[in-house]
Design an enzyme around this catalytic site. Structure first.
Site, PDB file in Angstrom:
ATOM      1  N   SER A 113       0.833  -1.204   0.000  1.00 32.73           N
ATOM      2  CA  SER A 113       0.000   0.000   0.000  1.00 32.73           C
ATOM      3  C   SER A 113       0.876   1.265   0.000  1.00 32.73           C
ATOM      4  CB  SER A 113      -0.977  -0.052   1.184  1.00 32.73           C
ATOM      5  OG  SER A 113      -1.983   0.914   1.056  1.00 32.73           O
ATOM      6  N   HIS A 162      -7.968  -5.430   0.290  1.00 32.19           N
ATOM      7  CA  HIS A 162      -6.754  -4.640   0.540  1.00 32.19           C
ATOM      8  C   HIS A 162      -5.877  -5.383   1.541  1.00 32.19           C
ATOM      9  CE1 HIS A 162      -4.357  -1.080   0.053  1.00 32.19           C
ATOM     10  NE2 HIS A 162      -4.325  -0.854   1.357  1.00 32.19           N
ATOM     11  N   ASP A 167      -9.995  -5.105  -4.151  1.00 31.87           N
ATOM     12  CA  ASP A 167      -9.474  -4.062  -3.248  1.00 31.87           C
ATOM     13  C   ASP A 167     -10.394  -2.837  -3.282  1.00 31.87           C
ATOM     14  OD1 ASP A 167      -8.002  -2.105  -1.895  1.00 31.87           O
ATOM     15  OD2 ASP A 167      -6.086  -2.809  -2.685  1.00 31.87           O
TER      16      ASP A 167
END
Length: 231
Positions: free
Chosen positions: A122, A210, A176
């Site tokens: 991320s 995610h 995600d």
């Protein structure tokens, strides 16, 4: 290994998984927003290669605009998660310099730059991508999980050129909700316009949100075996 970690603030409390045998390479892996290096040190330990050292630093705690200025671990400020959101250019560049000091430290302590892989998840993946593209050291590879390329409009001009042939592994969950897989695809296309397209791998995973899964971590292990083989 000798060397004074005190001169590199991010290394003083980083989680380090030492090599199980003679250390011939290093992986510097950066966590996501609001996280720490502990979880990723554990995840990487599960797929560790015995000749590699894994360094998982913790981001400093700063106010994050996206989260109503709450103070949390973050590599730089985030104003939004869309490709057109305003960006913390000064913060991104400062964070990249702090990661470059870790690379310098490893090089001074005997690990050649071309035996170092940068990676992250991320926001950490975003920073690892930006750092690798602007680094003056020729690195072995870069791993970006569920991430994007910060300051993407400044490339290819902002690229140092040293890592034009760098191997890239990008992985992204197709479900995600935070950083949609479309942004990952756009990042991959951008990277192919800056780097050698044949060196850029993009893998997406159906049903993954995610986060990461076992299949993705095995892809990371395979990539590390390829770019940092035992010597």
């Amino acid at each position: 290994m000798c060397g004074n970690n005190m001169s590199v603030p991010l290394l003083t409390d980083a989680v380090t998984v030492p090599a199980g045998e003679r250390e011939t390479g290093a992986v510097i892996f950066l966590h996501g927003l609001g996280d720490t290096g502990h979880g990723w040190a554990e995840a990487l330990s599960a797929i560790r290669l015995p000749h590699l050292k894994y360094i998982c630093p913790h981001a400093p705690r700063i106010p994050v605009s996206l989260n109503m200025k709450m103070v949390m671990p973050a590599w730089f400020d985030l104003m939004g998660l869309s490709p057109d959101a305003p960006e913390d250019e000064a913060g991104i560049k400062k964070a990249a310099e702090s990661i470059k000091t870790i690379i310098e430290h490893e090089v001074k302590n005997g690990i050649p730059a071309n035996r170092i892989v940068l990676g992250g998840f991320s926001q950490g993946g975003a920073l690892s991508m930006y750092t690798a593209l602007t680094c003056q050291h020729k690195l072995a590879g870069v791993i970006g999980l569920s991430c994007w390329l910060p300051l993407h409009k400044t490339f290819p001009q902002a690229a140092s050129g040293v890592n034009k042939e760098i191997s890239v592994l990008q992985c992204h969950g197709e479900a995600d909700p935070m950083i949609p897989v479309r942004f990952g695809n756009l990042t991959s296309e951008k990277l192919k316009s800056v780097l050698s397209p044949s060196k850029v791998q993009f893998k997406s995973y159906p049903g993954v949100m995610h986060n990461t899964n076992q299949e993705e971590m095995m892809a990371v292990k395979d990539f590390l075996e390829k770019v940092l083989p035992r010597v």
